[in-house]
Design a protein around this motif. Sequence first.
Motif, short mmCIF file in Angstrom:
data_model
loop_
_atom_site.label_atom_id
_atom_site.label_comp_id
_atom_site.label_asym_id
_atom_site.label_seq_id
_atom_site.Cartn_x
_atom_site.Cartn_y
_atom_site.Cartn_z
N VAL A 81 33.58 59.12 -20.83
CA VAL A 81 34.49 59.87 -20.27
C VAL A 81 35.43 60.30 -21.25
O VAL A 81 36.09 59.44 -21.94
CB VAL A 81 35.11 58.87 -19.25
CG1 VAL A 81 36.16 59.86 -18.61
CG2 VAL A 81 34.08 58.39 -18.13
N ILE A 82 35.67 61.52 -21.46
CA ILE A 82 36.63 62.09 -22.53
C ILE A 82 37.84 62.57 -21.93
O ILE A 82 37.81 63.39 -21.05
CB ILE A 82 36.02 63.35 -23.28
CG1 ILE A 82 34.54 62.47 -24.04
CG2 ILE A 82 37.03 63.67 -24.31
CD1 ILE A 82 33.68 63.64 -24.81
N LYS A 83 38.94 61.88 -22.19
CA LYS A 83 40.28 62.32 -21.64
C LYS A 83 41.15 62.56 -22.57
O LYS A 83 41.24 62.07 -23.84
CB LYS A 83 40.87 61.04 -20.56
CG LYS A 83 40.04 60.93 -19.38
CD LYS A 83 40.43 59.61 -18.65
CE LYS A 83 41.66 60.11 -18.02
NZ LYS A 83 42.13 58.90 -17.19
N SER A 84 42.36 63.39 -22.10
CA SER A 84 43.42 63.50 -23.01
C SER A 84 44.62 62.49 -22.65
O SER A 84 44.96 62.67 -21.55
CB SER A 84 43.88 64.99 -23.22
OG SER A 84 44.92 65.24 -23.99
N SER A 85 45.03 61.78 -23.68
CA SER A 85 46.47 60.98 -23.31
C SER A 85 47.55 61.51 -23.88
O SER A 85 47.45 62.19 -25.05
CB SER A 85 45.82 59.62 -23.28
OG SER A 85 44.74 59.20 -22.70
N GLU A 86 48.61 60.96 -23.49
CA GLU A 86 49.95 61.22 -24.08
C GLU A 86 50.82 60.00 -24.22
O GLU A 86 50.96 59.34 -23.27
CB GLU A 86 50.71 62.45 -23.69
CG GLU A 86 51.75 62.92 -24.03
CD GLU A 86 52.27 64.27 -23.44
OE1 GLU A 86 53.71 63.76 -22.80
OE2 GLU A 86 51.78 65.23 -23.43
#
Length: 90
Positions: A81-86
């Motif tokens: 599962v590829i997600k962008s986080s901040e």
Amino acid sequence: MGARSVICSRGNGSVYCIHMKYRFTTVLLPEGEWFVARALELGVVSQGKTQEEAEGNLKEAVELYLEDSFISREQLDRKPVIKSSEVEYA
């Protein structure tokens, strides 16, 4: 990206081989003058001076990993599962 693998078994004095293909997700990151390539599903990592070299080296590393390891079908079928986080930082 995919890798080819061969599974062989012996029986009745003969060797039977099955050629298999395995598709995996590749991430390439520049690290100084190198590119680091990672197969996300397996955790296999390699590197090269160019993106193409890093990808080729990774394919070879994945093929060797698959040939030398006992990996269940369940492990091979898992997808990242590829997600962008901040985050905030000072």
